[in-house]
Design a protein around this motif. Structure first.
Motif, PDB file in Angstrom:
ATOM      1  N   MET A   1      40.341  26.990 -36.870  1.00 30.74           N
ATOM      2  CA  MET A   1      39.102  27.036 -37.643  1.00 30.74           C
ATOM      3  C   MET A   1      38.034  27.798 -36.867  1.00 30.74           C
ATOM      4  SD  MET A   1      36.738  23.886 -39.057  1.00 30.74           S
ATOM      5  CE  MET A   1      38.057  23.314 -40.112  1.00 30.74           C
ATOM      6  N   VAL A   2      37.369  28.765 -37.541  1.00 33.09           N
ATOM      7  CA  VAL A   2      36.329  29.545 -36.887  1.00 33.09           C
ATOM      8  C   VAL A   2      35.067  28.691 -36.777  1.00 33.09           C
ATOM      9  CG1 VAL A   2      34.900  31.609 -37.057  1.00 33.09           C
ATOM     10  CG2 VAL A   2      37.278  31.674 -37.833  1.00 33.09           C
ATOM     11  N   PRO A   3      34.479  28.588 -35.566  1.00 33.87           N
ATOM     12  CA  PRO A   3      33.274  27.780 -35.414  1.00 33.87           C
ATOM     13  C   PRO A   3      32.147  28.304 -36.293  1.00 33.87           C
ATOM     14  CG  PRO A   3      34.206  28.368 -33.277  1.00 33.87           C
ATOM     15  CD  PRO A   3      34.938  29.168 -34.303  1.00 33.87           C
ATOM     16  N   VAL A   4      31.385  27.407 -36.889  1.00 35.11           N
ATOM     17  CA  VAL A   4      30.254  27.778 -37.718  1.00 35.11           C
ATOM     18  C   VAL A   4      29.014  27.847 -36.842  1.00 35.11           C
ATOM     19  CG1 VAL A   4      28.826  27.111 -39.674  1.00 35.11           C
ATOM     20  CG2 VAL A   4      31.296  26.712 -39.748  1.00 35.11           C
ATOM     21  N   GLN A   5      28.250  28.938 -36.980  1.00 34.69           N
ATOM     22  CA  GLN A   5      27.033  29.071 -36.198  1.00 34.69           C
ATOM     23  C   GLN A   5      26.017  28.033 -36.663  1.00 34.69           C
ATOM     24  OE1 GLN A   5      25.385  32.994 -36.197  1.00 34.69           O
ATOM     25  NE2 GLN A   5      23.730  32.479 -34.787  1.00 34.69           N
ATOM     26  N   LEU A   6      25.420  27.341 -35.720  1.00 33.43           N
ATOM     27  CA  LEU A   6      24.488  26.275 -36.043  1.00 33.43           C
ATOM     28  C   LEU A   6      23.109  26.826 -36.399  1.00 33.43           C
ATOM     29  CD1 LEU A   6      25.354  23.629 -33.291  1.00 33.43           C
ATOM     30  CD2 LEU A   6      26.312  23.882 -35.579  1.00 33.43           C
ATOM     31  N   PHE A   7      22.419  26.109 -37.281  1.00 33.84           N
ATOM     32  CA  PHE A   7      21.032  26.435 -37.581  1.00 33.84           C
ATOM     33  C   PHE A   7      20.157  26.075 -36.381  1.00 33.84           C
ATOM     34  CE2 PHE A   7      22.499  25.759 -42.046  1.00 33.84           C
ATOM     35  CZ  PHE A   7      22.124  26.993 -42.561  1.00 33.84           C
ATOM     36  N   GLU A   8      18.986  26.726 -36.301  1.00 33.85           N
ATOM     37  CA  GLU A   8      18.040  26.411 -35.233  1.00 33.85           C
ATOM     38  C   GLU A   8      17.640  24.942 -35.273  1.00 33.85           C
ATOM     39  OE1 GLU A   8      16.864  28.126 -32.664  1.00 33.85           O
ATOM     40  OE2 GLU A   8      18.216  29.786 -33.165  1.00 33.85           O
ATOM     41  N   SER A   9      17.486  24.395 -36.474  1.00 32.94           N
ATOM     42  CA  SER A   9      17.089  22.996 -36.604  1.00 32.94           C
ATOM     43  C   SER A   9      18.172  22.073 -36.045  1.00 32.94           C
ATOM     44  CB  SER A   9      16.806  22.657 -38.068  1.00 32.94           C
ATOM     45  OG  SER A   9      17.937  22.936 -38.880  1.00 32.94           O
ATOM     46  N   GLU A  10      19.442  22.428 -36.240  1.00 30.71           N
ATOM     47  CA  GLU A  10      20.528  21.610 -35.709  1.00 30.71           C
ATOM     48  C   GLU A  10      20.580  21.686 -34.186  1.00 30.71           C
ATOM     49  OE1 GLU A  10      23.287  22.253 -39.723  1.00 30.71           O
ATOM     50  OE2 GLU A  10      23.611  23.485 -37.949  1.00 30.71           O
ATOM     51  N   LEU A  11      20.325  22.875 -33.659  1.00 37.20           N
ATOM     52  CA  LEU A  11      20.277  23.020 -32.201  1.00 37.20           C
ATOM     53  C   LEU A  11      19.135  22.205 -31.608  1.00 37.20           C
ATOM     54  CD1 LEU A  11      20.976  26.857 -31.909  1.00 37.20           C
ATOM     55  CD2 LEU A  11      22.530  24.987 -31.299  1.00 37.20           C
ATOM     56  N   ARG A  12      18.019  22.129 -32.319  1.00 39.33           N
ATOM     57  CA  ARG A  12      16.879  21.323 -31.842  1.00 39.33           C
ATOM     58  C   ARG A  12      17.278  19.866 -31.679  1.00 39.33           C
ATOM     59  NH1 ARG A  12      12.159  21.355 -35.762  1.00 39.33           N
ATOM     60  NH2 ARG A  12      11.460  19.748 -34.306  1.00 39.33           N
ATOM     61  N   VAL A  13      18.036  19.347 -32.625  1.00 35.91           N
ATOM     62  CA  VAL A  13      18.452  17.946 -32.567  1.00 35.91           C
ATOM     63  C   VAL A  13      19.384  17.715 -31.381  1.00 35.91           C
ATOM     64  CG1 VAL A  13      19.700  16.124 -33.781  1.00 35.91           C
ATOM     65  CG2 VAL A  13      18.132  17.613 -35.042  1.00 35.91           C
ATOM     66  N   ILE A  14      20.349  18.601 -31.206  1.00 34.65           N
ATOM     67  CA  ILE A  14      21.286  18.470 -30.088  1.00 34.65           C
ATOM     68  C   ILE A  14      20.532  18.552 -28.759  1.00 34.65           C
ATOM     69  CG2 ILE A  14      23.224  19.582 -28.910  1.00 34.65           C
ATOM     70  CD1 ILE A  14      24.210  20.450 -31.710  1.00 34.65           C
ATOM     71  N   GLU A  15      19.630  19.506 -28.650  1.00 33.89           N
ATOM     72  CA  GLU A  15      18.872  19.669 -27.404  1.00 33.89           C
ATOM     73  C   GLU A  15      18.006  18.443 -27.121  1.00 33.89           C
ATOM     74  OE1 GLU A  15      16.842  23.279 -28.207  1.00 33.89           O
ATOM     75  OE2 GLU A  15      18.607  24.548 -27.846  1.00 33.89           O
ATOM     76  N   ALA A  16      17.433  17.848 -28.168  1.00 31.27           N
ATOM     77  CA  ALA A  16      16.598  16.649 -27.971  1.00 31.27           C
ATOM     78  C   ALA A  16      17.432  15.492 -27.443  1.00 31.27           C
ATOM     79  CB  ALA A  16      15.916  16.269 -29.275  1.00 31.27           C
ATOM     80  N   ALA A  17      18.633  15.312 -27.978  1.00 30.67           N
ATOM     81  CA  ALA A  17      19.498  14.226 -27.512  1.00 30.67           C
ATOM     82  C   ALA A  17      19.937  14.469 -26.074  1.00 30.67           C
ATOM     83  CB  ALA A  17      20.718  14.101 -28.427  1.00 30.67           C
ATOM     84  N   GLU A  18      20.332  15.697 -25.762  1.00 33.53           N
ATOM     85  CA  GLU A  18      20.800  15.992 -24.403  1.00 33.53           C
ATOM     86  C   GLU A  18      19.661  15.909 -23.391  1.00 33.53           C
ATOM     87  OE1 GLU A  18      22.720  19.780 -24.916  1.00 33.53           O
ATOM     88  OE2 GLU A  18      24.677  18.826 -25.275  1.00 33.53           O
ATOM     89  N   ARG A  19      18.466  16.320 -23.795  1.00 28.11           N
ATOM     90  CA  ARG A  19      17.313  16.243 -22.889  1.00 28.11           C
ATOM     91  C   ARG A  19      16.971  14.786 -22.561  1.00 28.11           C
ATOM     92  NH1 ARG A  19      14.493  19.471 -25.489  1.00 28.11           N
ATOM     93  NH2 ARG A  19      13.372  17.996 -26.821  1.00 28.11           N
TER      94      ARG A  19
END
Length: 244
Positions: A1-19
């Motif tokens: 399966m080809v990875p789907v590029q994430l939206f900026e908003s989705e990256l914000r959520v991931i970054e907030a959790a990891e931070r």
């Protein structure tokens, strides 16, 4: 399966959790952080409360934090572990709670190709359904459709493997900071086989090519077989000044 590029908003959520997770350490009672975005673009965060009696996971804590802040439906959620563990997928209990309370949320999960988001229903197939949760439904659109949907020029959409229920819904225009949402109602869902779909069934404009429309769907859904079932969804929308 080809990875789907994430939206900026989705990256914000991931970054907030990891931070938030990166700041944990030294306290074995708080080892996982979670972040979730609501339909207004606000990000809510929380950490788990580990306890032998069954303290809540970080995902459940963030649901409470979001509700305390008056958030409506959540659209994306992610959890990350302390000690540099990165993204962690939700446990079975959290998956069930998310499905019941926020059935249209996308969940960030780690993969060999990096972070991806999955509809929560994909993480819990053949599940028990708790209808008394009365969760508000969310229908996602590409942000380029905002003007046409708001003006009533676009009143249908064709989806594959994307269950949409008849009834009131919040229409979310992804990564659209200017408009974000509209209140609407899904008025009908009709299932057709793609290779037998007619222009009338697809609600195409007069003179539009159904063959070109099928090609567009296959471009949007890579690997979509010719005999796939697709849903033609019709809807109405309230006046744009009702948007939040």
């Amino acid at each position: 399966m080809v990875p789907v590029q994430l939206f900026e908003s989705e990256l914000r959520v991931i970054e907030a959790a990891e931070r938030l997770a990166a700041g944990l350490g030294g306290d074995p009672n708080h080892t996982v952080a979670a972040a979730a975005m609501d339909t207004a673009g606000r990000v809510h965060v929380g950490v788990n409360v580990h306890h032998f009696t069954g303290g809540p996971c970080a995902e459940l804590v963030v649901l409470g934090a979001a509700a305390t802040a008056g958030a409506g439906p959540l659209v994306t959620i992610a959890a990350a572990g302390d000690g540099g563990r990165g993204l962690v997928p939700p446990c079975g209990r959290c998956r069930q709670v998310l499905l019941d309370l926020h059935p249209d949320v996308l969940v960030a999960v780690p993969t060999a190709d990096g972070p991806q988001v999955r509809p929560v229903r994909k993480l819990l197939p053949d599940t028990y359904f708790f209808p008394d949760a009365a969760a508000r439904r969310v229908v996602r659109f590409n942000k380029r459709y905002y003007e046409d949907v708001a003006a009533g020029r676009k009143r249908s959409t064709v989806r594959h493997d994307d269950p949409i229920a008849v009834g009131p819904a919040l229409f979310l225009f992804e990564d659209d900071e200017a408009h974000r949402t509209l209140d609407g109602t899904v008025t009908g869902v009709e299932r057709h086989r793609l290779d037998r779909l007619t222009a009338a069934q697809a609600r195409l404009d007069p003179g539009a090519s159904v063959d070109r429309f099928r090609e567009g769907l296959r471009s949007h859904y890579p690997g979509l077989p010719a005999d796939a079932d697709v849903d033609v969804v019709t809807f109405t929308v309230e006046a744009p000044d009702a948007a939040r």
